[in-house]
Design a protein around this motif. Structure first.
Motif, mmCIF file in Angstrom:
data_model
loop_
_atom_site.group_PDB
_atom_site.id
_atom_site.type_symbol
_atom_site.label_atom_id
_atom_site.label_comp_id
_atom_site.label_asym_id
_atom_site.label_seq_id
_atom_site.Cartn_x
_atom_site.Cartn_y
_atom_site.Cartn_z
ATOM 1 N N SER A 102 51.548 45.730 43.897
ATOM 2 C CA SER A 102 52.093 44.891 45.298
ATOM 3 C C SER A 102 53.707 45.124 45.567
ATOM 4 O O SER A 102 54.161 44.989 44.428
ATOM 5 C CB SER A 102 51.456 43.740 45.276
ATOM 6 N N LEU A 103 54.060 45.193 46.596
ATOM 7 C CA LEU A 103 55.411 45.403 46.885
ATOM 8 C C LEU A 103 55.805 44.589 47.999
ATOM 9 O O LEU A 103 56.608 44.835 48.954
ATOM 10 C CB LEU A 103 55.492 46.953 47.344
ATOM 11 N N ALA A 163 46.871 40.722 39.257
ATOM 12 C CA ALA A 163 45.932 39.582 39.755
ATOM 13 C C ALA A 163 44.839 39.537 39.545
ATOM 14 O O ALA A 163 44.164 40.585 39.387
ATOM 15 C CB ALA A 163 46.293 39.511 41.486
ATOM 16 N N PRO A 164 44.208 38.323 39.406
ATOM 17 C CA PRO A 164 42.593 38.293 38.958
ATOM 18 C C PRO A 164 41.899 39.499 40.028
ATOM 19 O O PRO A 164 42.251 39.169 41.200
ATOM 20 C CB PRO A 164 42.300 36.960 39.235
ATOM 21 N N TYR A 165 41.057 40.154 39.590
ATOM 22 C CA TYR A 165 40.293 41.317 40.428
ATOM 23 C C TYR A 165 39.651 40.541 41.457
ATOM 24 O O TYR A 165 39.695 41.107 42.561
ATOM 25 C CB TYR A 165 39.260 41.829 39.349
ATOM 26 N N ILE A 166 39.167 39.261 41.522
ATOM 27 C CA ILE A 166 38.275 38.894 42.498
ATOM 28 C C ILE A 166 39.301 38.357 43.885
ATOM 29 O O ILE A 166 38.739 38.549 44.896
ATOM 30 C CB ILE A 166 37.561 37.561 42.210
ATOM 31 N N PRO A 205 44.593 42.426 45.812
ATOM 32 C CA PRO A 205 44.509 42.976 47.231
ATOM 33 C C PRO A 205 44.261 44.545 46.900
ATOM 34 O O PRO A 205 44.522 44.946 45.641
ATOM 35 C CB PRO A 205 45.966 42.861 47.456
ATOM 36 N N ALA A 206 44.180 45.334 47.841
ATOM 37 C CA ALA A 206 43.923 46.831 47.783
ATOM 38 C C ALA A 206 45.133 47.507 47.207
ATOM 39 O O ALA A 206 44.538 48.542 46.559
ATOM 40 C CB ALA A 206 43.574 47.420 49.165
ATOM 41 N N GLU A 207 46.136 46.853 47.492
ATOM 42 C CA GLU A 207 47.477 47.588 46.999
ATOM 43 C C GLU A 207 47.231 47.815 45.460
ATOM 44 O O GLU A 207 47.908 48.581 44.821
ATOM 45 C CB GLU A 207 48.580 46.941 47.277
#
Length: 534
Positions: free
Chosen positions: A448-449, A459-462, A465-467
Motif C-alpha cells: 500500500s502506498l 494487513a489482515p487478509y480479510i 486492499p487489492a494493492e
C-alpha cells in the motif's frame, strides 16, 4: 483511581485508528450517534478497568501499566502512520525480521510518539505514591469493582445492541485495532502457533520421479524461481500501468506475463511458506506448513539439485532442507552492494559459472530484496532511478504521495532490469552451454502506498486492499525447454489474462518439469492445458 485513570488514558490516547473505523462502521460522525459513541467509550473504559483491577496489587500494577503504555505507544504509532493492524502475522513479522529491516522503521517521529505516550506516562506512574487498603477491604473493593463494571458493560451492550451488533459483525477488523487488547491477542496467536510446531516433519511427495518426457535422454535443465518482495502488480507497465516500468522485460521475446494473480498472504512470513507448500491459501496455517515438507523437498525427491539464494531476511522455513546461500551481506568495494545492503543483481553473481559446472538438473530459487519499504530509495543503485523526486526518509508522512510513488516505481524499474538480466543469462546458457532453461517469477505480496490511508503491507487478509494482494507473475522458457516438455507457447500466452494465484505455483513448477507424484494436481497447473500429450 489509578486503574480508572489509566483505563481512560488507554482508550483515548492509543486508539485513534479504532475510533476512526468505529465511527465509519456506525454510519459516520453525526449528532444522533453520540449516545452510541459515549456508551462504547464507557464500556471500554470499564472493561479495561475491570481487567486492570485484577492485577492492582503492590509491586505489580506499576510495572504492568508501564509495559502497557510503552507497548501501546509503539503499536498506535505504526497503526496511525502506516494504516496497519496488529494480528498474529504482524507479530510474526516483527519477530522474524532482520535488524536492517527493523532499523528502516525507526524514526524521530516514532521516538517522539513513544516518548510522549509511552515513556512520560510510565515515569508519572513510577513516581506516583500509592496507598493500598487493608487486605480484606482491598479484595472486597476489587471484587465489587469487577462485578459492577461487568454489570454496567452488560447493560450498555443491551441498550446499544441494535447499533453495535451489525457494526462489530460487519467490521471484524475492529478487534485488530483496539489497543492494547490487539497486542495480547496477536502475541497469544503467534506463540500458540510457534509452540504448536511439531519437531517431526511429515514427508511429502516421496514418490516423486521423472515423468515420461524424461525417457529420452536430453540436455540438462536449469530452472530459476525468482521470489519477488513487495512488488504489486498494478505498478508493472506489463499490466497496463501508465509509467514505463518494464522497458527491458517488454522487449524479452518469449516472456509470458500473467496479469491477474492473487497472493496467499500480505506479508513475507505468510506468503513464502504458503506458496512453497501444497496447502493453498484456504488450507494454509503456519503450523501445518512448518510440520511438512514442501515444493523444494519434492523436487529433491525427484532428483533435482536445489539451491536457495537469499538477498532478503531468510526463507521462513521454505528452504530448511536444501542448500542455502546468503548473499545479502555487503563486501567492501563490491559494486553490487551499497553501504548497508546488497542490490538484487548480487543474486546473479557467478550464477552462469555455477550453471556451467553443474552435473545434475538444477532448480535455483533467487529471493529478492525487491521493493521492501519504507526506504524504497535504498533498493536500487544510486543514479539508476528514472522517476523523481523521490522520498528519502522512512517517515512517509513527511513525503508527498508522488515522491513515495516515484521511489517505489524505481524499485520496480530495477526489478525489471534484474529479471531481464536473469533471462539473458539463461538464454546464453541455453545457446552456449547446452542447457534447457526456464524462469518463473512471482512476488510474495504487494504494497500500500497511501491508498485508503494505508502504507506498507501486512494487513489482515480479510481486510487487506487489492494493492497488497495482487502480485506480478511471469514465465520465460528457452526453446529447448519448451520442446523437451512439449509446452505450447501460444497456448500459454492465451492464458495470460486468466485469474491465477499462489495456489498454482506448487503444481505449475512440478508440471513444467514433468515431475510425477501423487501430490501433483494438474487442475492447478497453469501449464498443463498447454502441454501436448496431456
Amino acid at each position: 483511581m489509578l486503574t480508572l485513570c489509566a483505563s481512560t488514558f488507554l482508550v483515548l490516547a492509543y486508539n485513534g485508528s479504532f475510533w476512526k473505523t468505529f465511527f465509519s462502521a456506525t454510519g459516520g460522525i453525526r449528532l444522533g450517534n453520540l449516545p452510541v459513541y459515549a456508551g462504547a467509550f464507557v464500556a471500554l473504559v470499564l472493561l479495561f478497568n475491570a481487567v486492570l483491577t485484577l492485577v492492582n496489587f503492590r509491586f505489580v500494577i506499576k510495572p504492568v501499566l508501564m509495559a502497557l503504555f510503552l507497548g501501546a505507544s509503539a503499536a498506535s504509532y505504526f497503526m496511525s502512520r502506516y494504516g496497519v493492524a496488529i494480528d498474529a502475522s504482524m507479530v510474526q513479522n516483527v519477530v522474524e525480521t532482520d535488524s536492517r529491516e527493523a532499523q528502516e522503521l525507526l524514526s524521530w517521529q516514532m521516538l517522539q510518539t513513544v516518548t510522549l505516550l509511552g515513556i512520560l506516562p510510565s515515569l508519572l506512574v513510577w513516581r506516583l505514591p500509592l496507598r493500598f487498603l487493608p487486605v480484606r477491604r482491598d479484595l472486597l473493593l476489587k471484587l465489587g469493582t469487577v462485578v459492577l463494571s461487568l454489570l454496567a458493560i452488560a447493560g450498555l451492550l443491551i441498550l446499544l445492541f441494535k447499533t453495535l451488533a451489525p457494526a462489530v459483525r460487519e467490521h471484524r477488523e475492529l478487534r485488530f485495532l483496539l489497543t492494547p487488547t490487539n497486542m495480547f491477542q496477536a502475541t497469544h496467536g503467534y506463540l500458540k502457533r510457534k509452540w504448536a510446531t511439531p519437531a517431526v516433519i511429515a514427508p511429502l511427495g516421496t514418490d516423486a520421479g521423472r515423468g515420461i518426457k524424461w525417457a529420452v535422454p536430453g540436455r540438462r535443465t536449469v530452472t530459476i524461481l525468482v521470489v519477488g518482495e513487495t512488488a504489486r502488480a498494478m505498478n508493472f507497465s506489463l499490466n497496463g500501468y501508465g509509467r514505463q516500468t518494464n522497458p527491458h522485460l517488454s522487449a524479452q521475446a518469449g516472456l509470458v506475463n500473467f496479469r491477474d494473480v492473487g497472493s496467499c498472504g500480505t506479508a513475507t512470513a505468510v506468503s513464502v511458506p504458503c506458496v512453497f507448500s501444497n496447502l493453498g491459501r484456504d488450507g494454509y496455517t503456519a503450523d501445518k506448513a512448518s510440520s511438512r515438507e514442501g515444493l523444494l523437498d519434492v523436487l529433491q525427491h525427484a532428483g533435482f539439485d536445489v539451491l536457495w539464494r537469499d538477498n532478503n531476511s531468510g526463507c521462513k522455513g521454505a528452504c530448511d532442507r536444501v542448500r542455502y546461500e546468503d548473499v545479502s551481506q555487503p563486501r567492501p568495494g563490491d559494486p553490487s552492494c551499497g553501504p548497508e545492503e546488497c542490490y538484487d543483481e548480487r543474486l546473479l553473481e557467478s550464477l552462469r559459472q555455477m550453471i556451467r559446472d553443474a552435473k545434475r538438473d538444477m532448480v535455483i530459487v533467487l529471493h529478492q530484496k525487491g521493493s521492501h519499504g519504507p526506504e524504497y530509495w535504498k533498493r536500487y543503485p544510486a543514479g539508476s532511478g528514472r522517476f523523481g523526486p523521490v522520498c528519502q526518509t522512512n517517515e512517509l508522512e513527511e513525503c508527498t504521495r508522488e515522491s513515495i510513488m516515484n521511489a517505489y516505481d524505481n524499485t520496480i524499474l530495477y526489478t525489471d532490469l534484474v529479471l531481464s538480466r536473469t533471462i539473458d543469462l539463461l538464454r546464453a546458457a541455453a545457446i552456449e552451454d547446452g542447457v534447457d532453461t526456464g524462469m518463473l517469477y512471482f512476488s510474495d505480496h504487494g504494497e500500500s502506498l497511501g491508498e485508503h490511508n494505508m502504507y506498507l503491507h501486512g494487513a489482515p487478509y480479510i481486510i487487506s486492499p487489492a494493492e497488497q494482494r495482487q502480485v506480478p507473475m511471469m514465465m520465460w522458457l528457452s526453446d529447448g525447454f519448451r520442446q523437451r516438455f512439449h509446452i505450447d507457447h501460444s497456448c500459454l500466452a492465451a492464458r495470460a489474462a486468466q485469474p491465477f494465484s499462489h495456489d498454482n505455483v506448487f503444481h505449475t513448477v512440478l508440471g513444467m518439469l514433468n515431475v510425477s507424484t501423487a501430490v501433483y494436481n494438474p487442475k492447478l497447473d497453469v501449464i498443463h492445458p498447454c502441454t501436448r500429450g496431456n
